[in-house]
Design a protein around this motif. Structure first.
Motif, short mmCIF file in Angstrom:
data_model
loop_
_atom_site.label_atom_id
_atom_site.label_comp_id
_atom_site.label_asym_id
_atom_site.label_seq_id
_atom_site.Cartn_x
_atom_site.Cartn_y
_atom_site.Cartn_z
N THR A 93 0.59 -1.23 0.08
CA THR A 93 -0.18 -0.22 0.07
C THR A 93 1.09 0.78 -0.01
O THR A 93 1.94 1.60 0.46
N PRO A 94 0.36 2.63 -0.12
CA PRO A 94 1.23 3.51 0.04
C PRO A 94 1.99 3.85 1.88
O PRO A 94 0.59 3.76 2.52
N GLY A 95 2.89 3.73 1.78
CA GLY A 95 3.50 3.30 2.89
C GLY A 95 3.53 2.30 4.02
O GLY A 95 4.12 2.29 4.70
N GLY A 96 3.39 1.33 2.25
CA GLY A 96 3.20 0.23 2.75
C GLY A 96 5.03 -0.08 2.96
O GLY A 96 5.38 -0.44 2.27
N VAL A 97 4.96 -1.23 4.53
CA VAL A 97 7.04 -1.66 4.00
C VAL A 97 6.93 -3.39 4.37
O VAL A 97 6.69 -3.83 4.95
N ARG A 98 7.78 -3.68 3.63
CA ARG A 98 8.41 -5.32 3.66
C ARG A 98 9.56 -5.15 3.53
O ARG A 98 10.72 -4.19 3.81
N GLU A 99 9.60 -4.83 5.27
CA GLU A 99 10.99 -4.95 6.53
C GLU A 99 12.25 -5.01 6.08
O GLU A 99 12.63 -6.21 4.75
N LEU A 100 13.38 -4.22 6.68
CA LEU A 100 15.07 -4.74 6.38
C LEU A 100 14.97 -5.83 6.71
O LEU A 100 14.40 -6.31 8.06
N HIS A 101 15.72 -6.99 5.45
CA HIS A 101 16.10 -8.53 5.64
C HIS A 101 16.93 -8.28 4.82
O HIS A 101 17.12 -7.62 4.05
N TRP A 102 17.98 -9.36 4.70
CA TRP A 102 17.70 -10.30 3.83
C TRP A 102 17.94 -11.52 3.52
O TRP A 102 17.24 -12.52 4.66
N HIS A 103 18.84 -12.68 2.38
CA HIS A 103 18.43 -14.02 2.73
C HIS A 103 19.42 -14.40 1.63
O HIS A 103 20.51 -13.21 0.66
N LYS A 104 19.87 -16.07 1.38
CA LYS A 104 21.09 -16.73 0.58
C LYS A 104 20.52 -16.14 0.06
O LYS A 104 21.40 -15.95 -1.21
N GLU A 105 19.62 -16.10 -1.19
CA GLU A 105 18.87 -16.25 -2.96
C GLU A 105 19.27 -14.55 -2.80
O GLU A 105 19.15 -13.59 -2.07
N ALA A 106 19.99 -14.10 -4.33
CA ALA A 106 20.30 -12.77 -4.44
C ALA A 106 18.40 -12.66 -5.36
O ALA A 106 17.70 -13.79 -5.40
N GLU A 107 17.82 -11.38 -5.20
CA GLU A 107 16.01 -11.23 -5.42
C GLU A 107 15.98 -10.07 -6.75
O GLU A 107 17.22 -8.87 -7.08
N GLY A 210 3.35 1.92 7.44
CA GLY A 210 4.46 3.18 7.87
C GLY A 210 3.65 3.88 7.09
O GLY A 210 2.45 3.88 6.45
N LYS A 211 4.10 4.84 7.16
CA LYS A 211 3.96 6.42 6.96
C LYS A 211 4.65 6.58 5.15
O LYS A 211 5.45 6.23 4.74
N VAL A 212 3.99 6.88 4.22
CA VAL A 212 4.45 6.94 3.05
C VAL A 212 5.28 8.39 3.03
O VAL A 212 5.54 9.43 3.64
N PRO A 213 7.24 7.50 2.38
CA PRO A 213 7.99 8.99 2.47
C PRO A 213 8.16 9.76 1.78
O PRO A 213 7.28 9.96 1.16
N GLY A 214 8.64 10.76 2.44
CA GLY A 214 8.85 12.44 1.31
C GLY A 214 9.90 11.93 0.42
O GLY A 214 10.53 10.75 0.41
N PRO A 215 10.50 13.27 -0.20
CA PRO A 215 10.62 13.49 -1.16
C PRO A 215 12.51 12.38 -0.80
O PRO A 215 12.89 12.84 0.65
N ILE A 216 12.89 12.24 -1.67
CA ILE A 216 14.39 10.92 -1.63
C ILE A 216 15.28 11.88 -0.82
O ILE A 216 16.29 11.29 0.02
N GLU A 217 15.88 12.70 -1.28
CA GLU A 217 17.06 13.78 -1.05
C GLU A 217 16.55 14.18 0.48
O GLU A 217 17.26 14.24 1.00
N SER A 218 15.65 14.27 0.95
CA SER A 218 14.89 14.27 2.29
C SER A 218 15.07 13.31 3.22
O SER A 218 15.18 13.94 4.78
N GLU A 219 14.98 12.05 2.78
CA GLU A 219 15.38 10.57 4.29
C GLU A 219 16.74 10.60 4.08
O GLU A 219 16.59 9.68 4.31
N LYS A 220 17.20 11.37 3.30
CA LYS A 220 18.60 10.40 3.16
C LYS A 220 19.46 10.02 4.74
O LYS A 220 19.15 11.36 5.05
N PRO A 221 19.45 9.73 4.90
CA PRO A 221 21.11 9.75 5.48
C PRO A 221 21.76 11.04 6.44
O PRO A 221 22.46 11.09 4.41
N HIS A 222 22.67 11.27 7.22
CA HIS A 222 23.36 12.65 6.67
C HIS A 222 24.70 12.19 6.50
O HIS A 222 25.60 13.11 5.51
N ASP A 223 25.17 10.88 6.65
CA ASP A 223 26.72 10.21 6.51
C ASP A 223 26.32 9.32 5.41
O ASP A 223 26.98 8.53 6.29
N LEU A 224 26.09 9.57 4.45
CA LEU A 224 25.63 8.65 3.95
C LEU A 224 26.89 8.72 2.84
O LEU A 224 27.97 9.32 2.71
#
Ligand code: MN
Ligand code: MN
Length: 396
Positions: A93-107, A210-224
């Motif tokens: 959905t808008p703001g729907g999140v598939r949470e932070l995760h990893w797996h053995k297989e490439a996606e 979750g919440k619909v994220p804002g513009p991508i530049e506004s949401e990036k970590p500062h110390d990327l």
């Protein structure tokens, strides 16, 4: 009785009678599905022998319902022949999140609808954040942590994993790990008091609203950190398609989508009346996802074995390694499907091109065909302007 007659008989309630063979079917039966599968209901007489099931519809899967969206999968459990690749169809959905995760297989992913924001880091800590839209791909290598969030429009996509045994229900999730680590260890690891973890989830979230994220530049970590050298996303629809007289194809593999080292793909469109010509793939089995239209495919498996399947929107198809096949558009609209391979590159061998590169008298001797056939049917499509070798399509 010809194939076309079979299909026109599908107007009313069909019975499996083919000339002097077969008998009526008084039921129990599912007439809707019988009509959807005319070449399985009455197989072409060229079909022969036992061939593995090569079809599974997402409509026949369990749908995992969550806050924020849903997912369903076709893996080796649903389609046992497919040991190379597995797939998940997911909607957020808008703001729907598939949470932070990893797996053995490439996606690998193809965006079917809407827009999403994806995040990842690689093994050297290099960053990746991007927004993707319809027609875009992504590829997360084995073990690379990632997340997906639906933007204003929500998002639907097909995920393809480079192992048929994959299940979306057994991935490594950040919430699950937190819930199963002693809180004093969490406190020590992050250099904070244990009370910081008073409200962490008590198990895996998997998906949430979750919440619909804002513009991508506004949401990036500062110390990327610096970005990954080969982006994990790819604009497939910006690739110039290879056009033939019956359709077109766009190919994405590690030649142009550098990150995608274990999965190769082709987005194929076949016009009504057209056919993806007789061919096979020398490198891997083929996994298919039908996006639009109706098709039939016959696979040839040597020793006289051949079987025909019908496909439609939402179906998964499969071609065992080396089996010859064609895919014919049997509907009124363009047929669109994905050809996928567990490989770093796309490769195929065209029957037509093979015959055109063989001494003509030798071909005639094999098949008892005449000069008229040789002149009309066989031509070498060299396509010097095409980066990839790709067999063509034949229209009517
Ligand atoms: Mn994943
Ligand atoms: Mn193929």
């Amino acid at each position: 009785m010809t194939e076309k007659n079979n299909r026109s008989n599908m107007e009313s309630v069909p019975h499996p009678i083919d000339g002097d063979k077969g008998a009526t079917d008084v039921g129990p039966r599912d007439v809707v599905r019988d009509k959807q599968n005319p070449d399985m209901f009455i197989s072409p007489r060229t079909d022969s022998g036992t061939v593995d099931n090569l079809k599974f519809s997402f409509s026949d899967t369990h749908r995992r319902m969550e806050h924020g969206g849903w997912s369903r999968e076709v893996t080796i459990r649903e389609l046992p022949v497919s040991d190379t690749l597995a797939a998940v169809n997911m909607r957020l959905t808008p703001g729907g999140v598939r949470e932070l995760h990893w797996h053995k297989e490439a996606e690998w992913a193809y965006m079917l609808d809407g827009r999403a924001r994806i995040t990842a880091i690689d093994g050297k800590g290099r960053s990746f954040i991007d927004d993707v839209e319809e027609g875009d791909l992504w590829y997360f290598p084995s073990g690379i942590p990632h997340s997906i969030v639906g933007l204003e429009e929500g998002a639907e996509f097909i995920l393809v994993f480079d192992d048929g045994r994959f299940s979306e229900n057994s991935t490594f999730s950040i919430s699950d790990w937190f819930a199963h680590t002693p809180k004093d260890v969490l406190a020590k690891n992050f250099g904070v008091n244990e009370s910081a973890f008073d409200h962490i989830p008590d198990g895996e979230r998997y998906m949430y609203q979750g919440k619909v994220p804002g513009p991508i530049e506004s949401e990036k970590p500062h110390d990327l950190n610096e970005p990954v050298p080969n982006p994990f996303s790819f604009k497939l629809l910006e690739e110039t398609p290879i056009k033939t007289n019956g359709g077109q194809v766009r190919i994405a593999d590690s030649n142009n989508f550098k990150a995608s080292t274990t999965i190769a793909s082709a987005l194929v469109e076949v016009e009504p009346g057209g056919v993806r010509e007789l061919h096979w793939h020398p490198n891997e089995a083929e996994w298919q996802y039908y996006i639009q239209g109706e098709a039939r495919m016959t696979v040839f498996g040597a020793e006289g074995h051949a079987r025909t399947f019908n496909y439609r929107e939402g179906d998964v198809g499969y071609v065992p390694f080396m089996f010859g096949h064609y895919v014919e558009n049997t509907g009124d609209e363009p047929l669109i499907f994905l050809e996928m391979f567990r490989s770093d590159h796309f490769d195929d061998i065209s029957l037509n091109q093979w015959m055109s590169q063989t001494p003509p008298e030798f071909v005639k001797e094999h098949l008892h065909v005449d000069d008229d056939f040789m002149n009309k049917a066989l031509h070498n499509d060299k396509r010097p302007n095409v980066k990839y070798k790709y067999s063509g399509y034949r229209g009517d």
